[in-house]
Every structure is written in C-alpha cells, then in structure tokens.
Design an enzyme around this catalytic site. Structure first.
Site, short mmCIF file in Angstrom:
data_model
loop_
_atom_site.label_atom_id
_atom_site.label_comp_id
_atom_site.label_asym_id
_atom_site.label_seq_id
_atom_site.Cartn_x
_atom_site.Cartn_y
_atom_site.Cartn_z
N ARG A 27 0.82 -1.22 0.00
CA ARG A 27 0.00 0.00 0.00
C ARG A 27 0.85 1.27 0.00
NH1 ARG A 27 -5.54 -0.33 1.56
NH2 ARG A 27 -6.30 -2.35 0.90
N ARG A 31 -2.99 6.95 1.04
CA ARG A 31 -3.45 8.16 1.73
C ARG A 31 -2.45 8.82 2.66
NH1 ARG A 31 -8.73 5.13 3.51
NH2 ARG A 31 -7.08 3.58 3.54
N ARG A 40 -6.15 11.85 -5.80
CA ARG A 40 -7.38 11.14 -5.43
C ARG A 40 -8.58 12.09 -5.43
NH1 ARG A 40 -11.34 8.95 -4.24
NH2 ARG A 40 -11.85 7.41 -2.65
N ASP A 77 -6.85 -2.31 -7.50
CA ASP A 77 -7.42 -2.96 -6.31
C ASP A 77 -7.77 -4.39 -6.64
OD1 ASP A 77 -8.37 -2.00 -3.46
OD2 ASP A 77 -9.80 -3.50 -4.17
N TYR A 153 -15.21 -10.84 0.10
CA TYR A 153 -15.90 -9.57 -0.17
C TYR A 153 -17.13 -9.78 -1.06
CZ TYR A 153 -11.91 -7.19 1.92
OH TYR A 153 -10.97 -6.77 2.80
O1 CP3 Z 1 -0.16 -1.38 -2.61
C1 CP3 Z 1 -0.42 -0.41 -3.36
O2 CP3 Z 1 0.01 0.75 -3.14
C2 CP3 Z 1 -1.19 -0.69 -4.63
C3 CP3 Z 1 -2.60 -0.51 -4.57
C4 CP3 Z 1 -3.49 -1.42 -3.75
C5 CP3 Z 1 -4.71 -0.95 -3.23
N1 CP3 Z 1 -5.40 -2.01 -2.72
C6 CP3 Z 1 -5.18 0.44 -3.28
C7 CP3 Z 1 -6.24 0.88 -2.38
C8 CP3 Z 1 -3.41 -2.79 -3.47
C9 CP3 Z 1 -2.29 -3.77 -3.74
C10 CP3 Z 1 -4.63 -3.15 -2.83
C11 CP3 Z 1 -4.96 -4.53 -2.43
C12 CP3 Z 1 -6.17 -4.78 -1.63
N2 CP3 Z 1 -7.39 -4.18 -1.75
C13 CP3 Z 1 -6.27 -5.80 -0.66
C14 CP3 Z 1 -5.19 -6.79 -0.29
C15 CP3 Z 1 -4.09 -6.19 0.48
C16 CP3 Z 1 -4.45 -5.70 1.85
O3 CP3 Z 1 -4.13 -4.54 2.11
O4 CP3 Z 1 -5.00 -6.47 2.63
C17 CP3 Z 1 -7.58 -5.75 -0.14
C18 CP3 Z 1 -8.14 -6.64 0.94
C19 CP3 Z 1 -8.27 -4.73 -0.85
C20 CP3 Z 1 -9.71 -4.34 -0.71
C21 CP3 Z 1 -9.85 -2.95 -0.28
N3 CP3 Z 1 -9.58 -1.84 -1.06
C22 CP3 Z 1 -10.30 -2.48 0.97
C23 CP3 Z 1 -10.70 -3.37 2.15
C24 CP3 Z 1 -10.29 -1.09 0.92
C25 CP3 Z 1 -10.79 -0.15 1.96
C26 CP3 Z 1 -9.90 -0.05 3.13
C27 CP3 Z 1 -8.96 1.09 2.94
O5 CP3 Z 1 -7.75 0.91 3.13
O6 CP3 Z 1 -9.47 2.19 2.64
C28 CP3 Z 1 -9.79 -0.70 -0.34
C29 CP3 Z 1 -9.58 0.67 -0.83
C30 CP3 Z 1 -8.20 1.00 -1.29
N4 CP3 Z 1 -7.43 0.25 -2.11
C31 CP3 Z 1 -7.50 2.21 -1.01
C32 CP3 Z 1 -6.28 2.15 -1.69
C33 CP3 Z 1 -5.21 3.19 -1.75
C34 CP3 Z 1 -8.03 3.38 -0.18
C35 CP3 Z 1 -9.13 4.07 -0.91
C36 CP3 Z 1 -8.91 5.56 -1.10
O7 CP3 Z 1 -7.82 6.02 -1.42
O8 CP3 Z 1 -9.93 6.24 -0.97
#
Ligand code: CP3
Length: 355
Positions: A27, A31, A40, A77, A153
C-alpha cells in the site's frame, strides 16, 4: 553476477541474497502521501482513479520518486475482478468496499463466469506507462487478490473481521462456493498474464484473509486455488515470478510454499522468525514483516523493530517490507527513517554482520 545488477528485487525472487535487501511497502501508493490525496481528490471515485491510466500511473510512481523504493506496485485494487465480472462494487469513504452480496446458490447460478476484460484495459495501459517511466533497476509488480480473499468480499458484500459469511457459505453450499472460487481462478490467471504482457516484472497474490481458515479449509480454499493460478500463469509464462501473501497462515506456510510453487512469501508481523528461517526461507525468498504500527510510532521503537527484522531474515533471500499495508496516519519522516536504517551502512550495526 552480470545480470543480477539489473533488478535487485527480481534477483531475490530468483533466490539470491543481497547484503542490503531490496525494499518496498505494501500500500505504498496511498493516503499517507499528500500528493496521493491531491490526485485522489481530482479523480472522483476510487475506481475512477484505478481505471484512469495516466492518474493510476502517476500515483504508482509517487512513492518511487519520493523514496526510491526497489519496486513499484501498480495502483489498482483486488476488487476490479468482481467489478469486471459485472458485480456492483463501490468504495464508500471511510467505510471500505460495498458489493452486492453473492450469498446464495441461486445467485451464483446466474452470475457471470467470464470477466469483461475490456474493463481492465486501463490497468494494462497504466502498467505500460509506468514501465516506460521507471528506472530499469526498479521492478514493477502486478497483482490480484487470491480467490478466497476476493470471495470473502463478494459473498459478504463488505469487509468483516472473521469472514463469517464466506466461511458459512463454504460449509453450507460447498458447490456454489467452489464455483465462485473456480471463476476467480480462471479470470485471475488471464488478468495476471495480461499484466505480465503489459510490463509487470513480478506478481503478488494477496490472500489477506487466509488466516481465518481452519487447516483443512485453508488447504482447499487458499492453497489449492493459489496453486492453480501459479500453474496457469506458468503454463504460458514459465519464468513468471510470483509472491504469495497468505496473511496469518502461521504454521501452514511451509505447506503453502511447497504446494503452490511461489517464488516468495510475504509474511505478517506475527510470524515466528526461527520457524520462518528453517521451514520457509530455506526454500524460497521471504518478504516482510515490519509491524505497520512500529512505523506509525517511529523513534527508537522503529529503529529496534527494523533491526529485528534485518537480524531475523537478512541472512537469506529477503525483501524488506511491512507485515501488511502502511497505515494512512503514518508520518512520512518515519518512512524515511526506516529506509535510512535499512540502507544506510554506518548507523546500522546489522550491516557489519551481513557480509
Ligand atoms: O499497494 C499499493 O500501493 C497498490 C494498490 C493497492 C490498493 N489495494 C489500493 C487501495 C493494493 C495492492 C490493494 C490490495 C487490496 N485491496 C487488498 C489486499 C491487500 C491488503 O491490504 O490487505 C484488499 C483486501 C483490498 C480491498 C480494499 N480496497 C479495501 C478493504 C479497501 C478499503 C480499506 C482502505 O484501506 O481504505 C480498499 C480501498 C483502497 N485500495 C484504497 C487504496 C489506496 C483506499 C481508498 C482511497 O484512497 O480512498
């Protein structure tokens, strides 16, 4: 090692050891970075950002420019696959993902089994842009969610802490649940192959919720689908480098490594170091496992935590990373402190023992 100067991250996935381990953060585009929050805000929704090749490429590159990590991970994602399968997927600010629940055999029977891969074109486009802009020494990582985690999910329609809806469906309707998993396996193989085609140097399969499964279910729903994905990708790209991240797998990690054939596993911060060295790192590269909360804390707590990770794993093939994604509240100065500690030779006693 003439070729090995090319990409330290890929060297390690091939089993080599580097005195200073390659480093990136799960990640890392996100943010905690003001430049991410700015992009964003202008992108609109989160999926609009994922599917805008220029902006997705831009936020992928932001942490590389700022910190000079050894690998970039494409900004996307794991839930783009259910989206491409025609499920409704929304990201609510502060609440996480919302999907239409796929929680009954009757719904599974009528659900699409083939993704609309046209929807995913912008991801491939973003990979091409990033690969073109990236220093050749830096690796580009493509990814997908493991079928189990994506299914949690899809079935629940939102995140839960124990994945009760998916676990219950797997017990009560194993055939319908297996159909969801099969569809995810098949589509993930094609998605990962297309990412390699578009310029990804390595792949990571995120199984964030693997740790909630009892051993027999873990073998069936986490290990076996991941094994099929690895096999499917390697059938077309025999040299594909693949990292598995079965978070919370604990004692099941050696079996997972053996069965899946991954080149490396990402480990969370609860992993027991001697067990990992003897049973896992003796077979494949290890990636991890700084506690993201030590990174939030900083100071001497962070220094000690970084030194511990290096002492535990840097004597073998190792990629420095966090044990899970970086927390949004993490100060940027703490990321810089971590990088200096891992890479800077003078002030880190670990490096003198590493040669
Ligand atoms: O790693 C990186 O920088 C690349 C991008 C990336 C994102 N999600 C961007 C994201 C990667 C590799 C993921 C994987 C992901 N997404 C996983 C597996 C890895 C982990 O962290 O467990 C999972 C379970 C998800 C599903 C997901 N996406 C959730 C549960 C959420 C909400 C929780 C949160 O952190 O906000 C997201 C949203 C998400 N995916 C964000 C980002 C940067 C935040 C949303 C935003 O910027 O508004």
């Amino acid at each position: 090692m003439p070729q090995s100067a090319a990409k330290p991250f890929i060297d390690v996935l091939s089993g080599q050891q580097h005195t200073v381990p390659p480093i990136w953060m799960m990640r890392q585009a996100g943010r905690y970075l003001p430049e991410y929050r700015e992009v964003r805000a202008k992108a609109g929704g989160f999926l609009d950002l994922c599917f805008n090749p220029e902006l997705a490429a831009e936020v992928t590159l932001q942490p590389i420019r700022r910190f000079g990590f050894d690998a970039a991970i494409i900004f996307s994602d794991i839930l783009v696959i259910p989206y491409a399968l025609g499920r409704s997927v929304r990201f609510e600010v502060g609440e996480g993902p919302r999907l239409e629940p796929l929680d009954a055999p009757s719904k599974v029977a009528t659900a699409a089994s083939r993704a609309d891969f046209g929807t995913l074109e912008p991801v491939y486009e973003a990979l091409k842009i990033v690969r073109g802009a990236l220093d050749p020494k830096i690796a580009l990582i493509g990814f997908c969610g493991a079928p189990w985690t994506v299914a949690t999910y899809m079935v629940a329609g939102h995140g839960t802490s124990d994945q009760a809806p998916a676990r219950t469906m797997a017990y009560q309707h194993p055939e319908a649940f297996a159909k969801i998993i099969d569809v995810l396996v098949e589509n993930s193989i094609d998605y990962l192959l297309a990412q390699l085609d578009a310029g990804a140097d390595a792949l990571q399969i995120f199984d964030t919720w693997a740790g909630v499964l009892p051993p027999a279910e873990f073998a069936r729903w986490s290990t076996e689908p991941t094994r099929r994905i690895v096999e499917g990708v390697r059938a077309k790209m025999p040299d594909a480098k693949i990292i598995g991240f079965p978070r919370g797998a604990g004692a099941q990690l050696p079996g997972y490594v053996e069965a899946t054939g991954v080149n490396a596993v990402s480990i969370d911060w609860t992993a027991e170091p001697a067990f990992i060295r003897e049973r896992v790192q003796s077979k494949v590269a290890v990636q991890g496992n700084l506690d993201p909360l030590a990174l939030v804390t900083g100071g001497s707590v962070l220094d000690r935590a970084v030194d511990n990770v290096l002492a535990n794993f840097a004597q073998g093939p190792f990629i420095f990373n966090l044990g899970h994604g970086i927390q949004p509240e993490t100060p940027i100065a703490h990321v810089e402190q971590m990088l200096k500690r891992v890479r800077g030779c003078q002030d880190n006693p670990m490096h003198s023992t590493n040669h």
